[in-house]
Design an enzyme around this catalytic site. Structure first.
Site, PDB file in Angstrom:
ATOM      1  N   CYS A 122       5.174  -0.479 -21.493  1.00  0.00           N
ATOM      2  CA  CYS A 122       4.195  -1.042 -20.567  1.00  0.00           C
ATOM      3  C   CYS A 122       2.936  -0.168 -20.516  1.00  0.00           C
ATOM      4  CB  CYS A 122       4.828  -1.259 -19.194  1.00  0.00           C
ATOM      5  SG  CYS A 122       3.893  -2.393 -18.133  1.00  0.00           S
ATOM      6  N   HIS A 179       9.505  -4.650 -20.404  1.00  0.00           N
ATOM      7  CA  HIS A 179      10.424  -3.629 -19.899  1.00  0.00           C
ATOM      8  C   HIS A 179      11.822  -3.853 -20.470  1.00  0.00           C
ATOM      9  CE1 HIS A 179       7.732  -1.587 -17.113  1.00  0.00           C
ATOM     10  NE2 HIS A 179       7.180  -2.784 -16.922  1.00  0.00           N
ATOM     11  N   GLU A 206      13.879  -1.548 -20.878  1.00  0.00           N
ATOM     12  CA  GLU A 206      14.759  -0.579 -20.240  1.00  0.00           C
ATOM     13  C   GLU A 206      15.241  -0.994 -18.852  1.00  0.00           C
ATOM     14  OE1 GLU A 206      11.108   0.052 -17.927  1.00  0.00           O
ATOM     15  OE2 GLU A 206      11.614  -0.696 -19.916  1.00  0.00           O
TER      16      GLU A 206
END
Length: 238
Positions: free
Chosen positions: A89, A175, A177
């Site tokens: 990001c 994202h 993660e």
């Protein structure tokens, strides 16, 4: 023991599901808080892996947030080393900017779970496991593909969502993660942004419950394959 240094801009936007993967692979994980720690004193090449995480500010906001200037210089030194660098990001935007690519506001927010469209190179890359897997989008800015880089993925709202520069640099706008089990931190921490975008947190919460397990599995495959490539690059042909 190998080391992974993660630059964090918000406490809850951490390595998420990637942290246990790194630990399983023998990495000692250390966080540095970009907004309060002295980045000018960090050794950009002192860790085996550098990860620049997300945050709600712009990659071009150093006049408002002066620490970004030191962060960009740290990224510049890391890029010069050729050592592994992962941006997520805001992190991907900062790396793209340092590589000479434009970063700009989209004029709207892309927030929520949705799948990517992989480019031909993306399908053949480490991102292959993400085909048809909804990932978490949470951004209002976008990057151009850095010079010398390859575009790997996009969405209709944001056509440039991932790039690679060589084997060592990977930038992800989305994202990968995100830990669905901790999505409440995101919903509370970014409640004003959700309200401004007219989004119901219940929708994001339910989508996290539905898509979280598949995203976590895909994230392990993607980053695991990327780490394997770093190791192969370091060891070279036998």
């Amino acid at each position: 023991m190998k080391t992974a240094l993660a630059l964090r801009h918000l406490h809850f936007e951490d390595l998420g599901t990637l942290e246990p993967l790194l630990q399983e692979r023998g990495y000692q994980v250390r966080y540095v808080d970009a907004s309060t720690d002295d980045l000018s004193r960090l050794d950009a090449n002192g860790s085996d892996l550098l990860i620049v995480l997300g945050g709600p500010i712009g990659a071009f906001d150093e006049e408002l947030y002066p620490f970004l200037a030191d962060e960009l210089r740290l990224i510049e030194r890391r890029l010069a080393s050729g050592r592994p660098l992962l941006g997520i990001c805001l992190g991907a935007q900062l790396i793209a900017r340092q590589l000479g690519a434009a970063v700009s506001p989209m004029g709207f927010k892309e927030i929520g779970f949705a799948p990517l469209t992989l480019t031909d190179q993306g399908r053949d890359s480490v991102l292959g496991p993400l085909a048809q897997v909804p990932v978490l989008h949470w951004h209002g800015d976008q990057f151009e593909t850095p010079p010398g880089g390859h575009l790997l993925a996009g969405t209709e709202a944001c056509p440039r969502q991932a790039y690679a520069v060589g084997e060592a640099v990977l930038g992800l706008q989305f994202h990968l993660e995100a830990d669905a089990g901790r999505i409440e931190h995101w919903l509370v921490g970014h409640c004003c942004e959700l309200g401004q975008a007219g989004l119901d947190p219940r929708t994001v919460r339910e989508d996290a419950r539905r898509h979280g397990p598949s995203l976590a599995r895909a994230a392990r495959q993607v980053i695991g394959a990327w780490l394997d490539r770093q190791q192969n690059t370091e060891t070279g042909p036998q």
